[in-house]
Design a protein around this motif. Structure first.
Motif, short mmCIF file in Angstrom:
data_model
loop_
_atom_site.label_atom_id
_atom_site.label_comp_id
_atom_site.label_asym_id
_atom_site.label_seq_id
_atom_site.Cartn_x
_atom_site.Cartn_y
_atom_site.Cartn_z
N VAL A 128 12.86 8.71 21.06
CA VAL A 128 14.19 8.80 21.68
C VAL A 128 15.16 8.32 20.61
O VAL A 128 15.07 7.18 20.15
N ILE A 129 16.05 9.18 20.19
CA ILE A 129 16.96 8.87 19.08
C ILE A 129 18.16 8.09 19.60
O ILE A 129 18.77 8.47 20.61
N ILE A 155 12.11 13.52 22.29
CA ILE A 155 12.20 13.85 23.71
C ILE A 155 13.51 13.42 24.36
O ILE A 155 13.74 13.72 25.53
N GLY A 156 14.35 12.70 23.61
CA GLY A 156 15.58 12.26 24.23
C GLY A 156 16.50 11.56 23.26
O GLY A 156 16.19 11.42 22.07
N MET A 157 17.63 11.10 23.80
CA MET A 157 18.63 10.43 22.98
C MET A 157 19.33 9.37 23.81
O MET A 157 19.70 9.61 24.97
N LYS A 158 19.50 8.20 23.20
CA LYS A 158 20.43 7.21 23.73
C LYS A 158 21.78 7.53 23.10
O LYS A 158 21.97 7.39 21.90
N LEU A 159 22.71 7.98 23.93
CA LEU A 159 23.99 8.49 23.45
C LEU A 159 25.05 7.43 23.66
O LEU A 159 25.38 7.07 24.80
N ASP A 178 14.62 20.16 28.68
CA ASP A 178 13.53 19.17 28.56
C ASP A 178 13.87 18.06 27.57
O ASP A 178 13.01 17.60 26.81
N PHE A 179 15.11 17.63 27.58
CA PHE A 179 15.59 16.61 26.64
C PHE A 179 16.42 15.60 27.43
O PHE A 179 17.38 15.97 28.10
N ALA A 180 16.02 14.34 27.37
CA ALA A 180 16.69 13.30 28.14
C ALA A 180 17.91 12.79 27.40
O ALA A 180 17.82 12.38 26.24
N ILE A 181 19.05 12.82 28.06
CA ILE A 181 20.27 12.22 27.52
C ILE A 181 20.54 10.98 28.36
O ILE A 181 20.85 11.05 29.55
N LEU A 182 20.40 9.82 27.72
CA LEU A 182 20.54 8.53 28.38
C LEU A 182 21.80 7.84 27.87
O LEU A 182 21.94 7.63 26.66
N GLY A 183 22.71 7.54 28.77
CA GLY A 183 23.95 6.89 28.36
C GLY A 183 23.67 5.51 27.79
O GLY A 183 22.91 4.73 28.36
N GLY A 184 24.29 5.21 26.65
CA GLY A 184 24.09 3.92 26.01
C GLY A 184 25.34 3.10 25.87
O GLY A 184 25.29 2.00 25.33
N ASP A 185 26.48 3.63 26.33
CA ASP A 185 27.72 2.85 26.37
C ASP A 185 27.89 2.35 27.79
O ASP A 185 28.30 3.10 28.68
N ASP A 186 27.62 1.07 28.01
CA ASP A 186 27.61 0.53 29.37
C ASP A 186 28.93 0.76 30.08
O ASP A 186 28.96 1.09 31.28
N MET A 195 28.82 13.53 34.40
CA MET A 195 28.82 14.72 33.55
C MET A 195 27.42 15.27 33.34
O MET A 195 27.27 16.34 32.75
N GLY A 196 26.40 14.53 33.78
CA GLY A 196 25.05 15.08 33.70
C GLY A 196 24.03 14.26 32.94
O GLY A 196 22.89 14.71 32.79
N ALA A 197 24.38 13.08 32.43
CA ALA A 197 23.38 12.25 31.77
C ALA A 197 22.23 11.95 32.73
O ALA A 197 22.43 11.80 33.94
N HIS A 198 21.03 11.84 32.19
CA HIS A 198 19.84 11.68 33.01
C HIS A 198 19.58 10.23 33.43
O HIS A 198 18.74 9.97 34.29
N GLY A 199 20.26 9.31 32.81
CA GLY A 199 20.06 7.90 33.10
C GLY A 199 20.79 7.06 32.09
O GLY A 199 21.74 7.53 31.45
N GLY A 200 20.35 5.82 31.92
CA GLY A 200 21.03 4.94 30.99
C GLY A 200 20.10 3.89 30.42
O GLY A 200 19.12 3.49 31.05
#
Length: 290
Positions: A128-129, A155-159, A178-186, A195-200
């Motif tokens: 996860v990048i 497989i994903g990214m902490k954005l 099939d790519f997880a976009i996980l919010g990383g700015d609290d 907007m569609g992020a899969h989690g955080g």
């Protein structure tokens, strides 16, 4: 495999002698899962990994892995080079590595893609990048983020772009399959979810864990998101994780608020303000993660 839900990047608690407080870390990990976290992150930047010795990093990894294995919970582990990734082969509890876009050198889009491709090809676990350009000094347009998403083994990214910029809008408007976009700015997790992020991956969720988990499940409803944004702002008012540790210590959840240089302890005013924000979340919503 698409990662979804709330992942908490655990702090590293220290005892009065300055050693890693493994008992407190074990309890913190269990409590966080009990209060709604989907999974945990060991040795993320919130854990102060650069200030830990190799033996301490291994101890932290073993402690969190044991908890995740016992609960059947997914686990990410911070690992940014081939040696650190290779060590994860001995940790069957690790679901994926959280791997930073190379910082400081500003390798450019092609260099970043080549670097991450080499790491993914050698890693025993998926990656996860972690894209956080205001810390790495490496901006990447949405097209580059899609190139990274296409790397086998990623497989994903902490954005964590520092807000909702045009590239974030572009990526979330047409996310890679099939790519997880996980919010990383609290502070911005509610709009990212909407907007569609899969989690955080949210350090703030050491406090009010259930509220953050509910926010993700509900895809960022405005009233709950407003309150948690205020809490996140208070927890990040000084360099992370100093304020989080101060509040955890004030609530008796870790033995000391100690951080290691180059970080300094949070000021009493910042800890009080964040403790008040955390307490308001708990009182208003009857959550008991703190």
């Amino acid at each position: 495999m698409t990662l979804t839900g709330l992942y908490v990047p655990l702090i590293t608690p220290f005892d009065a002698d300055g050693a890693v407080a493994t008992g407190a870390l074990d309890t913190l990990a269990r409590d966080t899962l009990d209060h709604g976290a989907t999974g945990l992150v060991a040795l993320g930047t919130t854990a102060e990994p650069s200030a830990l010795t190799a033996a301490e990093r291994a101890l932290v990894l073993d402690t969190v892995a044991a908890v995740c294995a016992s609960r059947g919970a997914p686990m990410l582990a911070g690992a940014h080079d081939a040696a650190a990734l290779g060590a994860l082969a001995a940790q069957p509890a690790v679901t994926a590595a959280l791997t930073l876009v190379p910082p400081f050198v500003r390798a450019g889009e092609d260099g970043v893609v080549a670097h991450l491709s080499a790491l993914a090809g050698a890693s025993p676990v998926p990656l996860v990048i972690y894209h956080v350009p205001y810390r790495t000094a490496q901006p990447l347009p949405a097209a580059a983020l899609r190139r990274i998403a296409a790397i086998p083994g990623v497989i994903g990214m902490k954005l964590a772009a520092g807000g909702i910029d045009a590239d974030t809008v572009d990526l979330l408007a047409d996310p890679p399959p099939d790519f997880a976009i996980l919010g990383g700015d609290d502070l911005y997790i509610a709009p990212l979810l909407a907007m569609g992020a899969h989690g955080g991956i949210l350090a703030s969720a050491h406090m009010a864990t259930r509220a953050y988990a509910d926010l993700i499940t509900a895809r960022g409803p405005l009233p709950l998101g407003r309150g948690l944004a205020r809490l996140s702002a208070a927890l990040f008012a000084e360099p992370n994780p100093a304020v989080i540790k101060g509040v955890l210590h004030a609530h008796g959840r870790i033995p000391t608020p100690h951080v290691r240089l180059p970080l300094l302890p949070a000021t009493p005013a910042a800890v009080r303000a964040a403790g008040t924000a955390a307490g308001r979340q708990l009182d208003d919503r009857a959550y008991h993660a703190v």
